[in-house]
Design an enzyme around this catalytic site. Structure first.
Site, PDB file in Angstrom:
ATOM      1  N   LYS A  90       0.925  -1.167  -0.130  1.00 17.88           N
ATOM      2  CA  LYS A  90      -0.104   0.047  -0.009  1.00 17.88           C
ATOM      3  C   LYS A  90       0.837   1.371  -0.156  1.00 17.88           C
ATOM      4  O   LYS A  90       1.915   1.297   0.824  1.00 17.88           O
ATOM      5  CB  LYS A  90      -0.887   0.088   1.299  1.00 17.88           C
ATOM      6  N   ILE A 129     -10.237   5.616  -1.270  1.00 20.33           N
ATOM      7  CA  ILE A 129      -9.650   5.373   0.099  1.00 20.33           C
ATOM      8  C   ILE A 129      -9.044   6.653   0.474  1.00 20.33           C
ATOM      9  O   ILE A 129      -8.995   7.005   1.643  1.00 20.33           O
ATOM     10  CB  ILE A 129      -8.633   4.152  -0.043  1.00 20.33           C
ATOM     11  N   CYS A 139      -2.706   8.840  -8.248  1.00 21.63           N
ATOM     12  CA  CYS A 139      -3.752   8.683  -7.452  1.00 21.63           C
ATOM     13  C   CYS A 139      -4.931   9.677  -7.620  1.00 21.63           C
ATOM     14  O   CYS A 139      -4.743  11.050  -7.373  1.00 21.63           O
ATOM     15  CB  CYS A 139      -3.623   8.516  -5.989  1.00 21.63           C
TER      16      CYS A 139
HETATM   17  C1  LIG Z   1      -9.186  -0.042  -3.047  1.00 23.17           C
HETATM   18  C2  LIG Z   1      -7.733   0.378  -3.863  1.00 23.17           C
HETATM   19  C3  LIG Z   1      -6.858   0.965  -3.570  1.00 23.17           C
HETATM   20  C4  LIG Z   1      -5.822   1.472  -4.440  1.00 23.17           C
HETATM   21  N1  LIG Z   1      -4.651   1.999  -3.781  1.00 23.17           N
HETATM   22  C5  LIG Z   1      -3.759   2.275  -4.525  1.00 23.17           C
HETATM   23  C6  LIG Z   1      -2.344   2.923  -3.856  1.00 23.17           C
HETATM   24  O1  LIG Z   1      -2.432   2.994  -2.678  1.00 23.17           O
HETATM   25  N2  LIG Z   1      -1.576   3.150  -4.867  1.00 23.17           N
HETATM   26  C7  LIG Z   1      -1.568   2.957  -6.199  1.00 23.17           C
HETATM   27  O2  LIG Z   1      -0.545   3.207  -6.904  1.00 23.17           O
HETATM   28  N3  LIG Z   1      -2.601   2.420  -6.876  1.00 23.17           N
HETATM   29  C8  LIG Z   1      -3.888   2.001  -5.739  1.00 23.17           C
HETATM   30  N4  LIG Z   1      -4.899   1.388  -6.538  1.00 23.17           N
HETATM   31  C9  LIG Z   1      -4.919   1.018  -8.055  1.00 23.17           C
HETATM   32  C10 LIG Z   1      -4.436  -0.423  -8.044  1.00 23.17           C
HETATM   33  O3  LIG Z   1      -3.116  -0.633  -7.639  1.00 23.17           O
HETATM   34  C11 LIG Z   1      -4.451  -0.803  -9.502  1.00 23.17           C
HETATM   35  O4  LIG Z   1      -3.547  -0.044 -10.393  1.00 23.17           O
HETATM   36  C12 LIG Z   1      -5.675  -0.554 -10.215  1.00 23.17           C
HETATM   37  O5  LIG Z   1      -6.579  -0.838  -9.140  1.00 23.17           O
HETATM   38  C13 LIG Z   1      -6.093  -1.133 -11.546  1.00 23.17           C
HETATM   39  O6  LIG Z   1      -6.058  -2.663 -11.443  1.00 23.17           O
HETATM   40  P1  LIG Z   1      -7.361  -3.515 -10.835  1.00 23.17           P
HETATM   41  O7  LIG Z   1      -8.305  -3.237 -11.889  1.00 23.17           O
HETATM   42  O8  LIG Z   1      -6.734  -4.866 -11.145  1.00 23.17           O
HETATM   43  O9  LIG Z   1      -7.641  -3.281  -9.733  1.00 23.17           O
HETATM   44  C14 LIG Z   1      -5.746   1.089  -5.581  1.00 23.17           C
HETATM   45  C15 LIG Z   1      -7.093   0.402  -6.137  1.00 23.17           C
HETATM   46  C16 LIG Z   1      -8.064   0.070  -5.527  1.00 23.17           C
HETATM   47  C17 LIG Z   1      -9.118  -0.894  -6.019  1.00 23.17           C
END
Ligand SMILES: Cc1cc2nc3c(=O)[nH]c(=O)nc-3n(C[C@H](O)[C@H](O)[C@H](O)COP(=O)(O)O)c2cc1C
Ligand SMILES: Cc1cc2nc3c(=O)[nH]c(=O)nc-3n(C[C@H](O)[C@H](O)[C@H](O)COP(=O)(O)OP(=O)(O)OC[C@H]3O[C@@H](n4cnc5c(N)ncnc54)[C@H](O)[C@@H]3O)c2cc1C
Ligand SMILES: Cc1cc2nc3c(=O)[nH]c(=O)nc-3n(C[C@H](O)[C@H](O)[C@H](O)COP(=O)(O)OP(=O)(O)OC[C@H]3O[C@@H](n4cnc5c(N)ncnc54)[C@H](O)[C@@H]3O)c2cc1C
Ligand SMILES: Cc1cc2nc3c(=O)[nH]c(=O)nc-3n(C[C@H](O)[C@H](O)[C@H](O)COP(=O)(O)O)c2cc1C
Ligand code: FES
Ligand code: FES
Lengths: 312, 257, 312, 257
Positions: free
Chosen positions: C45, C71, C130
């Site tokens: 995270k 978040i 973000c």
């Molecule tokens: C609940 C949640 C929290 C996330 N927190 C971060 C984060 O702290 N830092 C970051 O670079 N990406 C964060 N992401 C993005 C994910 O790492 C990822 O790039 C994005 O969700 C796309 O992938 P997915 O479709 O497999 O979830 C977050 C995604 C979700 C759903």
């Protein structure tokens, strides 16, 4: 009183629902399913100066809750559209949104001049956002200056209101919106499709012959909602909202976000009766929400109570 | 052409991954032209989003029952294969233009050439042609014995020749090999199958006149989205036909395969 | 020979699969479901200089084939992460991708300096994308110059390779990618979430307290694929691909598009066992595709046969 | 905490839009703490994408049967309501921390206050408390007579008071009205319901000590995504608890409602 009536520059609509450009052809096919006169308006397929075949096939692919298309603006050319296609829609007596596309300023202007002079055309919809045509379109859609210049030129040759259709594939959608508003746009249509791709594991190549395509359908709805929410607060021209609408609740969500009317694209392919179905369900939904006239909902997510909504 | 909820009467796997699905509904009464197809939603959700085109394989007008054969391949047909008796399916149809039945007079001979999952529409065609007193010869090509289906059904309406790519049933090779090795006498050729097969037919049976039924990825299935276009032989570069609404059946030679 | 092994700057992975940042906490929860040592790597995270509570709740909402999250980078701050969280992961002996975020250059640099000096951290992942933090992040992610400058600064204080995580909410993703590559980035992570919104019909307000959120999940996969397909041809640093992966076939699709490794985010919430499940299915899928080593697939959609694929 | 496919034993609508769902599986043996919940996939597709959290309402350890009660509201619970006997459901559980059972000694009295769909977890709690020789008084609030459920079940384990907002059953008003009008003597308060109800309890029964079970929109349900956090009373602004893994049950006063 008609609780669904919406009046926008050039568009007197008995309800806020219209099929989206490219998803309704020129109306003939859907006329076999329902009486088109129930529609608030209809946006017809993009017209270009010359006839276009478009991209090679396959032109569509499915994605989770969405589809990719790379039709490539296939159309018989503006002249044939005026001669052969528009007359068919005449008897339905609905406002027509004529979508125009091109690769150069001059093409856009030629098509705009011709179509705006057609008595059946109510407004022009300037498509500066088609992601599927290499030579043009997309750069108009991502650069505020180019978009503003094109808007000005088209406005100067058009005798009808001009709506500019924005691409979601940009860093700053409000900047685009403000640029075309200043350039004289009478309204906005948003959003067009997101650029996407799918790769076939068997061939190891993109499924679409054009490689990339435009992503539409329910998958993109949250992107559309946030852009309309943002842009409707940044400009004062009305917005025709679209992107993933599949039910009456979605229409309300778009209007709460800030749309004044709502276009339905991909959902027509899933259910050819979707437009009349949604129209017939709206009054009941308004009752349920204790809303007298649908226009009261426009921008409802930000218009009042801005502060309370922040506090939760 | 209408949209109707039809009910599943029966579903069974009749060959490897090949399912026979029977549905019932008023709309079936409109399905009189072999070669037309229906467009079905396979799920109530938007996953998958688009409808699936499936050919009309047989129709019982009296009981308003439509028979379809399909190969379970991707997500859509997998969901379709899970439908059980009594389940309702949202069906749009009949769509497109079928094989012209009056192109042949009584007593003439039709050569039907089907490949794989292109075979189904030819069955309703074969039955209709036979009813009109036309002699039917069917050449059906499959990958393997396990993939073959409806041989007996076709035999009930005429002579049948099978080819399999691996030789496990009938002649080893392709339908074109069967056609080359037998010198069939016929008046018109009707064919449906993968485009490689249709191309091979066009090249190797150049004299043939008749009809091809084509496939193309579809959006709307009714002519509105321009997903399914083909170029026209001898036409302008901007000329086109839509497989869904102008086809899927076209005279041989009309469209660029 | 390990057919799944992938070696990238700072990352020696026994397979290309890692949980994505923000979707795996610091590993504790998933350690209850499977042995984390099976993972190719793990992205933890986002760390910020100080502890952050993040945004008010509700912080998640569902969309068609996707979800929105806001978040707001909640985390205990870089020091606590190094003291309390990283040691837990030590015994699993997997490369750690440390995601770092901030609102100012100095914050990023402080976090980068600290984390890169931690022996367990293999590489940094610079989160300039973000969408849920007002004060920062997003402008870094949409302006190539600012992104490049930040990358340079972070590189200069980091003793470990730096991957830059790109935002999809831009007009020109290749331009962003090239800018950070020139600034010294050792690799890219893409894509972060698309900006989205949902409005509740009952309250008439956005469902998320933060109003907008980041859209993730299967809905965005086609957007991710097309961006990786484009960027992998524009840069020569490796890409960790992500966005909607839910199965082994998706992993292959990302690698064919041009990703060298693949991160799994949202799907962990749907199925906590998704990472080990996918890892165990990959060899079979390679057999089926007649592929000897998974690295042969990287960029396979464009590497060879460029011309034949155009001709269909 | 594990992930398991459990099978549906029975499902019925026991009040307006309130469904009682029983499922069976090995994982049920772990469900010994009332107040814990399970997280279920309601569809094989990604529509809806996320799991749905539902409280443990009752458990029969011998037959490994879990009973859940839920209100059919949105897309997810609608799909859940379509599950039939024998259908398999992907279940994650048991999750979170339940109500502490040893907080009360034998002979003491527990006041259970439930609102609407917050009532279910209190039933398993009531049974467990009674088994331990603790006297149970239940105050259950519903919108209307049609929405009320499990009155008889609660009566089997103690005294029950019902309130309905429209007065169609029991006392007209809210659970707080019932509590104000009766002067119950009790040792601990256990409550689950909408946060407005919990807030009202906190204000109007300020002296009460005991436990609240909270609800928050969830992502993962296991503590990894930080979707479900609450501020902590008297803590730093950055202090938090996660409803899914630190809760859903918290001592009254611990978290900011
Ligand atoms: C609940 C949640 C929290 C996330 N927190 C971060 C984060 O702290 N830092 C970051 O670079 N990406 C964060 N992401 C993005 C994910 O790492 C990822 O790039 C994005 O969700 C796309 O992938 P997915 O479709 O497999 O979830 C977050 C995604 C979700 C759903
Ligand atoms: C006019 C017509 C008639 C057809 N008749 C039959 C039939 O009788 N029996 C049968 O088994 N199949 C038939 N097909 C092919 C059938 O539509 C596809 O096999 C099916 O749509 C695949 O869906 P899927 O979800 O299993 O595969 P997926 O690969 O998951 O499908 C993804 C998308 O591609 C499309 N697609 C995939 N393959 C084809 C294809 N070959 N042709 C057109 N679209 C395709 C699907 O419709 C869908 O939009 C016909 C196709 C057409 C155009
Ligand atoms: C620990 C816990 C225990 C619960 N126990 C029960 C129970 O025993 N019986 C019961 O009927 N309900 C219970 N709920 C509430 C239940 O989870 C929601 O009503 C349900 O998820 C709504 O799903 P939907 O698809 O019908 O609604 P939708 O509105 O379509 O759901 C959309 C999204 O919002 C979330 N959501 C909606 N309402 C709530 C809510 N009140 N709390 C948390 N998330 C919500 C959903 O999980 C989903 O992600 C509980 C919630 C939590 C957090
Ligand atoms: C097959 C197809 C063709 C389209 N053609 C056009 C077009 O010619 N001009 C245009 O402005 N938009 C076109 N669009 C975009 C739609 O009008 C609409 O903006 C977009 O699809 C989002 O709405 P939806 O999700 O409801 O489909 C097309 C979309 C699809 C799916
Ligand atoms: S599928 Fe839409 S035009 Fe043929
Ligand atoms: S729901 Fe993910 S941390 Fe609680």
């Amino acid at each position: 009183m008609n609780r669904l009536a919406i009046s926008l520059p050039g568009l007197d609509m008995k309800n806020p629902i219209m099929p989206a450009s490219g998803c309704f052809g020129f109306g003939r096919e859907y006329a076999g399913f329902y009486d088109l006169s129930v529609l608030g308006a209809a946006a017809i397929k993009a017209a270009t100066a010359e006839a276009r075949f478009g991209n090679p096939t396959p032109r569509v692919a499915e994605t989770h809750s969405g589809m990719l298309n790379a039709i490539g603006l296939q159309n018989p050319g503006v002249d044939k559209i005026m001669e052969k296609e528009l007359p068919f829609l005449k008897s339905y007596n609905i406002p027509i949104v004529a979508n125009i596309a091109g690769s150069r300023d001059e093409d856009y202007c030629e098509v705009a001049r011709k179509l705006s002079s057609h008595p059946q055309v109510s407004v022009l919809e300037l498509n500066i956002s088609c992601p599927n045509v290499k030579e043009g379109g997309i750069q108009f859609g991502t650069d505020p200056k180019t978009a503003a210049e094109l808007t000005k030129k088209v406005k100067s040759v058009s005798s009808k209101p001009v709506y500019v259709k924005l691409s979601p594939n940009v860093s700053n959608i409000s900047e685009m919106a403000k640029a075309v508003e200043e350039a004289g746009a009478d309204g906005l249509s948003m959003i067009n499709t997101l650029l996407g791709m799918r790769i076939d594991l068997k061939t190891r190549k993109p499924i679409l012959a054009n490689k990339t395509g435009g992503l539409s359908g329910p998958a993109i709805k949250p992107v559309a909602i946030r852009m309309i929410h943002e842009v409707s607060q940044a400009v004062s021209i009305p917005i025709i909202g679209m992107g993933g609408v599949t039910c009456a609740e979605d229409v309300i969500e778009f209007m709460l976000a800030g749309a004044s009317a709502v276009a339905i694209g991909t959902a027509n392919f899933v259910d050819p009766l979707i437009c009349p179905d949604i129209i017939s369900k709206l009054p009941e939904l308004l009752d349920h929400m204790n809303v007298n006239h649908i226009s009261e909902l426009i921008g409802g997510s930000w218009k009042e109570c801005e502060v309370p909504s922040l506090s939760r | 052409m209408r949209k109707e909820m039809v009910s599943v009467v029966s579903q069974k796997e009749i060959a490897r991954n090949i399912f026979e699905l029977k549905v019932k509904g008023d709309v079936v009464s409109d399905m009189t032209s072999p070669g037309q197809f229906v467009h079905m939603r396979v799920s109530d959700s938007f996953q998958p989003l688009l409808r699936r085109p499936i050919s009309i394989c047989d129709v019982d007008l009296t009981s308003q029952t439509l028979t379809m054969l399909y190969r379970k391949e991707g997500a859509g047909t997998s969901l379709l294969s899970e439908k059980k008796d009594g389940d309702m399916i949202d069906l749009l149809g009949p769509l497109g233009n079928g094989f012209p039945l009056d192109a042949l007079a009584e007593g003439k001979t039709a050569l039907l050439v089907g490949g794989g999952i292109g075979v189904p529409p030819l069955y309703y065609l074969a039955k209709q042609l036979q009813k009109r007193g036309i002699k039917v010869i069917s050449v059906l090509g499959f990958q393997s014995f396990e993939d073959a289906f409806y041989k007996e059904k076709f035999e009930a309406v005429g002579e049948v020749f099978i080819s399999t790519a691996d030789g496990s049933q009938g002649c080893k090779g392709f339908v074109t090999d069967v056609i080359k090795s037998h010198s069939f006498t016929y008046d018109l050729l009707y064919s449906c199958g993968p485009s490689v097969m249709l191309k091979a037919l066009e090249q190797q049976v150049p004299s043939a006149s008749g009809y091809f039924s084509l496939e193309e990825r579809m959006g709307c299935g009714i002519g509105a989205c321009f997903a399914c276009v083909c170029h026209v032989n001898g036409g302008l570069p901007s000329d086109y036909v839509k497989v869904c609404s102008n086809g899927p059946v076209f005279p041989i030679g009309e469209v660029v395969l």
